[in-house]
Scaffold this motif. Structure first.
Motif, PDB file in Angstrom:
ATOM      1  N   PHE A 149      -5.734   7.792  12.396  1.00  0.00           N
ATOM      2  CA  PHE A 149      -6.015   8.421  11.101  1.00  0.00           C
ATOM      3  C   PHE A 149      -4.971   8.016  10.061  1.00  0.00           C
ATOM      4  CE2 PHE A 149      -8.554  11.444  13.657  1.00  0.00           C
ATOM      5  CZ  PHE A 149      -9.744  11.334  12.953  1.00  0.00           C
ATOM      6  N   SER A 150      -3.712   7.858  10.473  1.00  0.00           N
ATOM      7  CA  SER A 150      -2.667   7.456   9.519  1.00  0.00           C
ATOM      8  C   SER A 150      -2.929   6.056   8.982  1.00  0.00           C
ATOM      9  CB  SER A 150      -1.301   7.502  10.223  1.00  0.00           C
ATOM     10  OG  SER A 150      -1.016   8.805  10.664  1.00  0.00           O
ATOM     11  N   VAL A 151      -3.330   5.127   9.901  1.00  0.00           N
ATOM     12  CA  VAL A 151      -3.629   3.757   9.471  1.00  0.00           C
ATOM     13  C   VAL A 151      -4.807   3.730   8.510  1.00  0.00           C
ATOM     14  CG1 VAL A 151      -4.409   1.504  10.272  1.00  0.00           C
ATOM     15  CG2 VAL A 151      -2.620   2.713  11.523  1.00  0.00           C
ATOM     16  N   VAL A 152      -5.836   4.486   8.812  1.00  0.00           N
ATOM     17  CA  VAL A 152      -7.006   4.533   7.941  1.00  0.00           C
ATOM     18  C   VAL A 152      -6.629   5.058   6.553  1.00  0.00           C
ATOM     19  CG1 VAL A 152      -9.252   5.627   7.580  1.00  0.00           C
ATOM     20  CG2 VAL A 152      -8.649   4.724   9.836  1.00  0.00           C
ATOM     21  N   THR A 153      -5.813   6.111   6.543  1.00  0.00           N
ATOM     22  CA  THR A 153      -5.397   6.697   5.257  1.00  0.00           C
ATOM     23  C   THR A 153      -4.558   5.716   4.445  1.00  0.00           C
ATOM     24  OG1 THR A 153      -5.401   8.875   6.306  1.00  0.00           O
ATOM     25  CG2 THR A 153      -4.227   8.671   4.228  1.00  0.00           C
ATOM     26  N   LEU A 154      -3.603   5.064   5.123  1.00  0.00           N
ATOM     27  CA  LEU A 154      -2.728   4.112   4.422  1.00  0.00           C
ATOM     28  C   LEU A 154      -3.519   2.925   3.878  1.00  0.00           C
ATOM     29  CD1 LEU A 154       0.155   3.347   3.653  1.00  0.00           C
ATOM     30  CD2 LEU A 154       0.397   2.242   5.895  1.00  0.00           C
ATOM     31  N   THR A 155      -4.461   2.426   4.677  1.00  0.00           N
ATOM     32  CA  THR A 155      -5.290   1.306   4.229  1.00  0.00           C
ATOM     33  C   THR A 155      -6.115   1.688   2.997  1.00  0.00           C
ATOM     34  OG1 THR A 155      -5.432   0.530   6.519  1.00  0.00           O
ATOM     35  CG2 THR A 155      -7.041  -0.333   4.959  1.00  0.00           C
ATOM     36  N   SER A 156      -6.665   2.873   3.015  1.00  0.00           N
ATOM     37  CA  SER A 156      -7.451   3.335   1.863  1.00  0.00           C
ATOM     38  C   SER A 156      -6.586   3.431   0.611  1.00  0.00           C
ATOM     39  CB  SER A 156      -8.078   4.690   2.182  1.00  0.00           C
ATOM     40  OG  SER A 156      -8.901   4.596   3.312  1.00  0.00           O
ATOM     41  N   TYR A 157      -5.359   3.905   0.794  1.00  0.00           N
ATOM     42  CA  TYR A 157      -4.440   4.049  -0.353  1.00  0.00           C
ATOM     43  C   TYR A 157      -4.100   2.693  -0.955  1.00  0.00           C
ATOM     44  CZ  TYR A 157      -0.105   4.979  -2.887  1.00  0.00           C
ATOM     45  OH  TYR A 157       0.852   5.045  -3.851  1.00  0.00           O
ATOM     46  N   ILE A 158      -3.786   1.712  -0.096  1.00  0.00           N
ATOM     47  CA  ILE A 158      -3.423   0.374  -0.581  1.00  0.00           C
ATOM     48  C   ILE A 158      -4.602  -0.272  -1.309  1.00  0.00           C
ATOM     49  CG2 ILE A 158      -2.783  -1.948   0.164  1.00  0.00           C
ATOM     50  CD1 ILE A 158      -1.164  -0.639   2.401  1.00  0.00           C
ATOM     51  N   CYS A 159      -5.790  -0.140  -0.752  1.00  0.00           N
ATOM     52  CA  CYS A 159      -6.973  -0.719  -1.398  1.00  0.00           C
ATOM     53  C   CYS A 159      -7.218  -0.122  -2.775  1.00  0.00           C
ATOM     54  CB  CYS A 159      -8.193  -0.535  -0.511  1.00  0.00           C
ATOM     55  SG  CYS A 159      -8.131  -1.510   1.006  1.00  0.00           S
ATOM     56  N   CYS A 160      -7.068   1.183  -2.863  1.00  0.00           N
ATOM     57  CA  CYS A 160      -7.271   1.844  -4.165  1.00  0.00           C
ATOM     58  C   CYS A 160      -6.245   1.366  -5.202  1.00  0.00           C
ATOM     59  CB  CYS A 160      -7.187   3.351  -3.988  1.00  0.00           C
ATOM     60  SG  CYS A 160      -8.576   4.030  -3.059  1.00  0.00           S
ATOM     61  N   LYS A 161      -5.014   1.200  -4.755  1.00  0.00           N
ATOM     62  CA  LYS A 161      -3.948   0.784  -5.665  1.00  0.00           C
ATOM     63  C   LYS A 161      -4.201  -0.631  -6.183  1.00  0.00           C
ATOM     64  CE  LYS A 161       1.052   0.971  -6.091  1.00  0.00           C
ATOM     65  NZ  LYS A 161       2.340   1.247  -5.402  1.00  0.00           N
ATOM     66  N   ARG A 162      -4.613  -1.524  -5.273  1.00  0.00           N
ATOM     67  CA  ARG A 162      -4.911  -2.896  -5.684  1.00  0.00           C
ATOM     68  C   ARG A 162      -6.087  -2.937  -6.649  1.00  0.00           C
ATOM     69  NH1 ARG A 162      -4.391  -6.564  -0.144  1.00  0.00           N
ATOM     70  NH2 ARG A 162      -2.111  -6.405   0.051  1.00  0.00           N
ATOM     71  N   PHE A 163      -7.082  -2.136  -6.426  1.00  0.00           N
ATOM     72  CA  PHE A 163      -8.256  -2.111  -7.298  1.00  0.00           C
ATOM     73  C   PHE A 163      -7.886  -1.673  -8.714  1.00  0.00           C
ATOM     74  CE2 PHE A 163     -12.605  -1.973  -8.350  1.00  0.00           C
ATOM     75  CZ  PHE A 163     -12.834  -0.841  -9.097  1.00  0.00           C
ATOM     76  N   LYS A 164      -7.015  -0.663  -8.811  1.00  0.00           N
ATOM     77  CA  LYS A 164      -6.584  -0.189 -10.121  1.00  0.00           C
ATOM     78  C   LYS A 164      -5.781  -1.269 -10.847  1.00  0.00           C
ATOM     79  CE  LYS A 164      -6.478   4.726  -9.011  1.00  0.00           C
ATOM     80  NZ  LYS A 164      -5.622   5.928  -8.861  1.00  0.00           N
ATOM     81  N   LYS A 165      -4.941  -2.009 -10.117  1.00  0.00           N
ATOM     82  CA  LYS A 165      -4.108  -3.042 -10.717  1.00  0.00           C
ATOM     83  C   LYS A 165      -4.960  -4.174 -11.287  1.00  0.00           C
ATOM     84  CE  LYS A 165       0.075  -5.675  -9.714  1.00  0.00           C
ATOM     85  NZ  LYS A 165       1.072  -6.038  -8.671  1.00  0.00           N
ATOM     86  N   GLN A 166      -6.001  -4.565 -10.516  1.00  0.00           N
ATOM     87  CA  GLN A 166      -6.889  -5.624 -10.969  1.00  0.00           C
ATOM     88  C   GLN A 166      -7.654  -5.214 -12.227  1.00  0.00           C
ATOM     89  OE1 GLN A 166      -9.313  -6.672  -7.671  1.00  0.00           O
ATOM     90  NE2 GLN A 166      -7.662  -7.763  -6.581  1.00  0.00           N
TER      91      GLN A 166
END
Length: 384
Positions: free
Chosen positions: A336-353
């Motif tokens: 669950f921690s890996v899934v949460t962290l992956t979701s957070y990183i993806c969201c951050k990259r999407f906002k930056k783009q």
């Protein structure tokens, strides 16, 4: 002068007519054999008298046989054998005894009495002959009773019959463990004990009979040692060491002692404790370990008939079970921690783009506006 008169009988029956005083013309009616009320209760006879002048006179005679108490009661069976399950409630019907008496009236009335040596747990109805009471096979398995049937004649006549009561066993007793004597006892086992050595046994008895008393032993829980370190003979309860004991200290086995009763087997459990060491140097320490073991709540596995014929290792619980549970929980948490962290990183990259795209579009728009202004000025100059 008296004239002679001849008399004779007409009819059937065990009677005869003989002269009593010949010259006085008196005759005596007597029997030729004993009369039996139970066969014929009444006879009808005709006495015929004839004198010298051939005059005939007939008279009718009725003979009634009086009953005497000449018959004793008779049971339908001289020996009665019944089988009944134990632990039946009081006043349970066991059997009904029947005796008949051929005599009449009160002489033929029968009452039933228990023999003087009959146990007090039995009761027989004096009028109906119904035999009842509650029985426990563990107290006594077979009873023999004398039942007497007495008529109402004077003097009274009687007969007896013997009733044998066989109690069928019910599986109402779990096995009783005689050794070890308690869950706090232990055996000293040397560390260099070789595999294959018999180190102790569990001994139990069952008060029932037949298959209800056949006992099977199995190990249902173990603490200490590797899986399969100990084995128990399901028939004798003999415990054998199967692997070397590498660690010193207390080892405990929870042994289940079960019968083969139907419809459900009954069982008992006992803790078998081994203290692995060269000597017993600290008795109080061992007792403290045993006390803590006794406080552990034991949750047993379901008991099935098929388990009695399988190897004892099947019943030993895996000692690392708590570790496996902890590892499973930890792995799930990491997932669950890996899934949460992956979701957070993806969201951050999407906002930056998205932010970079907006910054590029604004300058392009400004540049296009400037070009339009220059072109407009050039067209004006050319017109001039």
């Amino acid at each position: 002068m008296n004239h002679r008169v001849d008399c004779h009988l007409e009819g059937t029956g065990p009677f005869r007519l003989g002269p009593y005083q010949l010259f006085k013309n008196e005759y005596l009616l007597e029997t030729t054999e004993s009369l039996d009320y139970e066969k014929i209760q009444e006879y009808e006879l005709i006495v015929v008298a004839k004198n010298a002048q051939e005059l005939v006179i007939k008279t009718f005679l009725k003979v009634q046989v009086l009953d005497e108490n000449d018959n004793a009661p008779v049971f339908q069976q001289s020996l009665v054998e019944i089988s009944v399950e134990e632990n039946n409630p009081p006043n349970t019907f066991l059997t009904q005894l029947q005796a008949t008496d051929q005599d009449s009236e009160s002489r033929g009335e029968v009452i039933y009495l228990l023999g003087g040596d009959a146990p007090g747990i039995f009761v027989v109805d004096r009028v109906t002959g119904v035999l009842t009471t509650s029985l426990d096979r563990e107290q006594q398995g077979t009873y023999q009773l004398w039942i007497e049937a007495v008529d109402g004649g004077e003097p009274a006549r009687s007969c007896v019959t013997m009733v044998t009561v066989l109690l069928l066993d019910v599986n109402d007793n779990p096995p009783i463990v005689l050794f070890p004597q308690s869950n706090q006892s232990y055996m000293l086992v040397l560390p260099n004990t070789l595999p294959g050595t018999s180190i102790t046994e569990v001994y139990a008895v069952d008060k029932d009979t037949g298959m209800n008393a056949v006992i099977a032993y199995s190990i249902v829980k173990r603490k200490g040692g590797e899986p399969g370190s100990f084995a128990i003979d399901p028939e004798t309860g003999n415990i054998t060491l199967k692997r070397e004991l590498s660690n010193r200290g207390l080892y405990s086995l929870l042994v289940k002692v079960s019968d083969h009763g139907q419809p459900e087997p009954l069982y008992s459990t006992v803790m078998v404790n081994f203290f692995v060491n060269e000597t017993v140097s600290n008795e109080s320490y061992i007792q403290s370990l045993l006390t803590r073991e006794a406080e552990i709540e034991v949750e047993e596995r379901p008991w099935y008939k098929g388990q009695m014929t399988e190897g004892p290792e099947r019943y030993e619980l895996f000692p690392c079970q708590p570790v496996l549970i902890a590892l499973s929980v930890t792995c799930l948490g990491l997932f669950f921690s890996v899934v949460t962290l992956t979701s957070y990183i993806c969201c951050k990259r999407f906002k930056k783009q998205r932010k970079k795209r907006s910054e590029v579009e604004i300058p392009l728009k400004m540049k296009n506006d400037s070009m339009q202004v220059v072109n407009r000025k050039l067209r004006q100059i050319s017109n001039i």
